[in-house]
Design a protein around this motif. Structure first.
Motif, PDB file in Angstrom:
ATOM      1  N   PHE A   1       0.838  -1.198   0.000  1.00  0.00           N
ATOM      2  CA  PHE A   1       0.000   0.000   0.000  1.00  0.00           C
ATOM      3  C   PHE A   1       0.876   1.252   0.000  1.00  0.00           C
ATOM      4  O   PHE A   1       0.649   2.187  -0.773  1.00  0.00           O
ATOM      5  CB  PHE A   1      -0.933   0.020   1.216  1.00  0.00           C
ATOM      6  CG  PHE A   1      -1.531   1.380   1.456  1.00  0.00           C
ATOM      7  CD1 PHE A   1      -2.610   1.805   0.717  1.00  0.00           C
ATOM      8  CD2 PHE A   1      -0.969   2.233   2.395  1.00  0.00           C
ATOM      9  CE1 PHE A   1      -3.141   3.071   0.917  1.00  0.00           C
ATOM     10  CE2 PHE A   1      -1.500   3.498   2.607  1.00  0.00           C
ATOM     11  CZ  PHE A   1      -2.592   3.917   1.860  1.00  0.00           C
ATOM     12  N   ALA A   2       1.864   1.285   0.893  1.00  0.00           N
ATOM     13  CA  ALA A   2       2.738   2.458   1.005  1.00  0.00           C
ATOM     14  C   ALA A   2       3.503   2.692  -0.296  1.00  0.00           C
ATOM     15  O   ALA A   2       3.600   3.827  -0.770  1.00  0.00           O
ATOM     16  CB  ALA A   2       3.707   2.278   2.174  1.00  0.00           C
ATOM     17  N   ILE A   3       4.025   1.628  -0.884  1.00  0.00           N
ATOM     18  CA  ILE A   3       4.763   1.757  -2.147  1.00  0.00           C
ATOM     19  C   ILE A   3       3.847   2.300  -3.236  1.00  0.00           C
ATOM     20  O   ILE A   3       4.202   3.230  -3.971  1.00  0.00           O
ATOM     21  CB  ILE A   3       5.376   0.404  -2.563  1.00  0.00           C
ATOM     22  CG1 ILE A   3       6.475  -0.008  -1.583  1.00  0.00           C
ATOM     23  CG2 ILE A   3       5.906   0.462  -3.991  1.00  0.00           C
ATOM     24  CD1 ILE A   3       6.936  -1.449  -1.733  1.00  0.00           C
ATOM     25  N   HIS A   4       2.650   1.735  -3.357  1.00  0.00           N
ATOM     26  CA  HIS A   4       1.688   2.186  -4.369  1.00  0.00           C
ATOM     27  C   HIS A   4       1.322   3.657  -4.154  1.00  0.00           C
ATOM     28  O   HIS A   4       1.281   4.449  -5.106  1.00  0.00           O
ATOM     29  CB  HIS A   4       0.439   1.302  -4.327  1.00  0.00           C
ATOM     30  CG  HIS A   4      -0.619   1.733  -5.292  1.00  0.00           C
ATOM     31  ND1 HIS A   4      -0.525   1.513  -6.638  1.00  0.00           N
ATOM     32  CD2 HIS A   4      -1.785   2.396  -5.094  1.00  0.00           C
ATOM     33  CE1 HIS A   4      -1.580   2.015  -7.240  1.00  0.00           C
ATOM     34  NE2 HIS A   4      -2.365   2.555  -6.316  1.00  0.00           N
ATOM     35  N   TYR A   5       1.053   4.017  -2.913  1.00  0.00           N
ATOM     36  CA  TYR A   5       0.719   5.398  -2.570  1.00  0.00           C
ATOM     37  C   TYR A   5       1.818   6.351  -3.038  1.00  0.00           C
ATOM     38  O   TYR A   5       1.554   7.392  -3.636  1.00  0.00           O
ATOM     39  CB  TYR A   5       0.509   5.500  -1.056  1.00  0.00           C
ATOM     40  CG  TYR A   5       0.194   6.887  -0.555  1.00  0.00           C
ATOM     41  CD1 TYR A   5      -1.121   7.309  -0.416  1.00  0.00           C
ATOM     42  CD2 TYR A   5       1.218   7.767  -0.198  1.00  0.00           C
ATOM     43  CE1 TYR A   5      -1.423   8.579   0.052  1.00  0.00           C
ATOM     44  CE2 TYR A   5       0.933   9.042   0.275  1.00  0.00           C
ATOM     45  CZ  TYR A   5      -0.386   9.437   0.385  1.00  0.00           C
ATOM     46  OH  TYR A   5      -0.669  10.697   0.847  1.00  0.00           O
ATOM     47  N   MET A   6       3.057   5.976  -2.770  1.00  0.00           N
ATOM     48  CA  MET A   6       4.191   6.829  -3.118  1.00  0.00           C
ATOM     49  C   MET A   6       4.421   6.869  -4.626  1.00  0.00           C
ATOM     50  O   MET A   6       4.721   7.919  -5.193  1.00  0.00           O
ATOM     51  CB  MET A   6       5.436   6.359  -2.370  1.00  0.00           C
ATOM     52  CG  MET A   6       5.287   6.526  -0.858  1.00  0.00           C
ATOM     53  SD  MET A   6       6.610   5.759   0.079  1.00  0.00           S
ATOM     54  CE  MET A   6       7.864   7.031  -0.045  1.00  0.00           C
ATOM     55  N   GLN A   7       4.265   5.740  -5.296  1.00  0.00           N
ATOM     56  CA  GLN A   7       4.443   5.706  -6.742  1.00  0.00           C
ATOM     57  C   GLN A   7       3.375   6.541  -7.449  1.00  0.00           C
ATOM     58  O   GLN A   7       3.674   7.226  -8.434  1.00  0.00           O
ATOM     59  CB  GLN A   7       4.410   4.265  -7.253  1.00  0.00           C
ATOM     60  CG  GLN A   7       5.652   3.494  -6.891  1.00  0.00           C
ATOM     61  CD  GLN A   7       5.577   2.026  -7.261  1.00  0.00           C
ATOM     62  OE1 GLN A   7       4.494   1.447  -7.345  1.00  0.00           O
ATOM     63  NE2 GLN A   7       6.741   1.427  -7.471  1.00  0.00           N
ATOM     64  N   GLU A   8       2.148   6.486  -6.960  1.00  0.00           N
ATOM     65  CA  GLU A   8       1.066   7.281  -7.543  1.00  0.00           C
ATOM     66  C   GLU A   8       1.371   8.776  -7.465  1.00  0.00           C
ATOM     67  O   GLU A   8       0.913   9.545  -8.294  1.00  0.00           O
ATOM     68  CB  GLU A   8      -0.261   6.991  -6.829  1.00  0.00           C
ATOM     69  CG  GLU A   8      -0.855   5.647  -7.174  1.00  0.00           C
ATOM     70  CD  GLU A   8      -1.472   5.639  -8.562  1.00  0.00           C
ATOM     71  OE1 GLU A   8      -2.278   6.537  -8.874  1.00  0.00           O
ATOM     72  OE2 GLU A   8      -1.138   4.722  -9.344  1.00  0.00           O
TER      73      GLU A   8
END
Length: 78
Positions: free
Chosen positions: A33-40
């Motif tokens: 979730f954190a990785i996706h949030y940051m990539q977005e």
């Protein structure tokens, strides 16, 4: 609470899973979730810090594509 994570600038910090829920995949879900949030939000590169004694966290991060790029020795104040 099952798990939580803090995101600050380009760093994943304080990823925590309650003792009762550890080793059930929640850490991986919260990390992703954190990785996706940051990539977005185009937050690159993504960093995190982990103590070398925290083998569970270290394994989680390594299995999810993170690499050790630096280490530091932290001295205890007397």
């Amino acid at each position: 609470m099952i798990a939580s994570v803090a995101i600050s600038n380009h760093e994943i910090d304080d990823l925590i899973v309650s003792k009762k829920h550890q080793r059930k995949g929640y850490g991986r879900l919260v990390l992703r979730f954190a990785i996706h949030y940051m990539q977005e939000r185009e937050m690159k590169p993504i960093y995190l810090h982990v103590a070398d004694w925290n083998k569970g966290a270290m394994n989680l991060y390594l299995k999810n594509g993170f690499k050790v790029v630096d280490t530091e020795i932290i001295k205890r104040e007397n």
